[in-house]
Write a protein that holds these residues in place. Sequence first.
Motif, PDB file in Angstrom:
ATOM      1  N   GLY A  18       8.995   2.712  -7.401  1.00 23.77           N
ATOM      2  CA  GLY A  18       9.827   1.517  -7.373  1.00 23.77           C
ATOM      3  C   GLY A  18      10.284   1.152  -5.975  1.00 23.77           C
ATOM      4  N   LEU A  19      10.218  -0.121  -5.651  1.00 23.69           N
ATOM      5  CA  LEU A  19      10.613  -0.605  -4.327  1.00 23.69           C
ATOM      6  C   LEU A  19      11.721  -1.640  -4.489  1.00 23.69           C
ATOM      7  CD1 LEU A  19      10.131  -0.368  -1.325  1.00 23.69           C
ATOM      8  CD2 LEU A  19       8.405  -2.167  -1.502  1.00 23.69           C
ATOM      9  N   PHE A  33       4.683   4.509  -5.135  1.00 24.35           N
ATOM     10  CA  PHE A  33       4.048   4.062  -6.363  1.00 24.35           C
ATOM     11  C   PHE A  33       4.592   2.683  -6.699  1.00 24.35           C
ATOM     12  CE2 PHE A  33       3.398   8.639  -7.741  1.00 24.35           C
ATOM     13  CZ  PHE A  33       2.007   8.559  -7.833  1.00 24.35           C
ATOM     14  N   THR A  34       3.728   1.715  -6.921  1.00 26.96           N
ATOM     15  CA  THR A  34       4.175   0.386  -7.297  1.00 26.96           C
ATOM     16  C   THR A  34       3.208  -0.209  -8.302  1.00 26.96           C
ATOM     17  OG1 THR A  34       4.705  -1.839  -6.478  1.00 26.96           O
ATOM     18  CG2 THR A  34       2.951  -0.644  -5.337  1.00 26.96           C
ATOM     19  N   ARG A  35       3.721  -1.110  -9.131  1.00 30.78           N
ATOM     20  CA  ARG A  35       2.885  -1.865 -10.073  1.00 30.78           C
ATOM     21  C   ARG A  35       2.489  -3.220  -9.492  1.00 30.78           C
ATOM     22  NH1 ARG A  35       3.062  -0.214 -15.328  1.00 30.78           N
ATOM     23  NH2 ARG A  35       2.741  -2.357 -16.045  1.00 30.78           N
ATOM     24  N   GLU A  79       1.914  -3.287   0.311  1.00 33.55           N
ATOM     25  CA  GLU A  79       1.583  -2.210   1.235  1.00 33.55           C
ATOM     26  C   GLU A  79       2.240  -2.381   2.602  1.00 33.55           C
ATOM     27  OE1 GLU A  79      -2.199   0.340   2.961  1.00 33.55           O
ATOM     28  OE2 GLU A  79      -2.477  -1.060   1.298  1.00 33.55           O
ATOM     29  N   SER A  80       2.156  -3.558   3.182  1.00 31.93           N
ATOM     30  CA  SER A  80       2.702  -3.732   4.528  1.00 31.93           C
ATOM     31  C   SER A  80       4.215  -3.551   4.521  1.00 31.93           C
ATOM     32  CB  SER A  80       2.326  -5.109   5.087  1.00 31.93           C
ATOM     33  OG  SER A  80       2.847  -6.140   4.275  1.00 31.93           O
ATOM     34  N   GLU A  81       4.858  -4.059   3.483  1.00 29.54           N
ATOM     35  CA  GLU A  81       6.307  -3.899   3.372  1.00 29.54           C
ATOM     36  C   GLU A  81       6.687  -2.439   3.192  1.00 29.54           C
ATOM     37  OE1 GLU A  81      10.394  -5.291   2.906  1.00 29.54           O
ATOM     38  OE2 GLU A  81       8.597  -5.866   4.009  1.00 29.54           O
ATOM     39  N   ALA A  82       5.947  -1.740   2.346  1.00 30.33           N
ATOM     40  CA  ALA A  82       6.221  -0.320   2.117  1.00 30.33           C
ATOM     41  C   ALA A  82       6.040   0.482   3.401  1.00 30.33           C
ATOM     42  CB  ALA A  82       5.312   0.214   1.016  1.00 30.33           C
ATOM     43  N   ASP A 100      -3.721   1.151 -11.472  1.00 26.60           N
ATOM     44  CA  ASP A 100      -5.136   1.346 -11.157  1.00 26.60           C
ATOM     45  C   ASP A 100      -5.519   2.797 -11.470  1.00 26.60           C
ATOM     46  OD1 ASP A 100      -7.604   1.884  -9.919  1.00 26.60           O
ATOM     47  OD2 ASP A 100      -7.247   0.403  -8.338  1.00 26.60           O
ATOM     48  N   PRO A 101      -6.281   3.044 -12.537  1.00 19.76           N
ATOM     49  CA  PRO A 101      -6.623   4.423 -12.915  1.00 19.76           C
ATOM     50  C   PRO A 101      -7.321   5.200 -11.807  1.00 19.76           C
ATOM     51  CG  PRO A 101      -7.168   2.897 -14.694  1.00 19.76           C
ATOM     52  CD  PRO A 101      -6.813   2.061 -13.510  1.00 19.76           C
TER      53      PRO A 101
END
Length: 353
Positions: free
Chosen positions: A184-185, A206-208, A213-216, A229-230
């Motif tokens: 969670g972000l 981990f995000t849905r 990505e750049s923010e994380a 994404d499995p």
Amino acid sequence: MALTIRGYAAHSSTSALAPFNFTRRDARANDVVIDILYCGVCHSDIHQARNEWGNSLYPMVPGHEIIGRVSRVGAAVTRFKAGDMVGVGCMVDSCQHCESCAEGLEQYCDEHATLTYNGIDRHDGLPTYGGYSERIVVSDKFVLSLPETLDPKSAAPLLCAGITTYSPLRHWKIGAGHKIAVIGLGGLGHMGLKFAKAFGAEVTLFTRSPGKESEARRLGADHVVLSTDPAQMQAVSSHFDFILDTVPHQHDLNPYLATLKRDGTHVLVGLIEPLEPAVHAASLIMGRKSVVGSAIGGIAETQEMLDFCAANGIACDIEMIDIQNINGAYQRMLDSDVKYRFVIDMASLRREV
């Protein structure tokens, strides 16, 4: 003599927050009277205002991420003086004699800590009112010193979002050599990334939501995994030592447990409802894995966290609002439309007639 205070309150689970005048006690011998400058807006404020946890007391003045300036102190107070910049978090008192309190873990007080709002004062039996107001009176043992180098606006959410993520990372001794993931972000998640990175861990988000990505990475993540994404989930099977789960609603823990190493720990800090769907016990037994929970920190640890933030240049990412916009801010929080914490400029109260 009681103090007449202006604030904003919810009067029922369905009413909007609105201006509200109320009284606070005058300072006891060990009290600190604080003029509130800023107050963070926590998702739990919405839960409580709307009685989603079933224990709400009305009228309710929310707010437990408080930064202010001391206006005066009681006769027995020596740690603070008028003019000091201070903070108040989720608690304003505890029994102070149980085992947890003796260990500086007031958040786990055997007799339950007195909450900053939606609680009952253990001395006079009156309701506690929170930081969506111009002034608060708090026992000096539950007042925190604000380091001079911390910006008071962005420091406010540290008193809940900050300590809620700092405390479990410290308790489980996360540091260099550990691979940890944050789920969670939001207000909690973005602080979890910052703290874990500052502690020296290798950090994954981990995000849905694709596209974070750049923010994380800006916030400290070394890697980002799309949990829907499995293939990406399979790639991190049995990978992590520790997972910090900040999601505040029911969600499936089982896919995340599969990414823990043997003896890994999945800690819940945002969810207080029953786990749904159920956790598969085999995934715990076959890897000696743990699902645990963690609340906020005690007063000493919260002060440690503030000092750590000052020393390492860590603060919450915030958006400032006026108190008159609080109901719109609640809706934006529900829509995940804030990066990452609203903070109320309490000077806006002066515009109320």
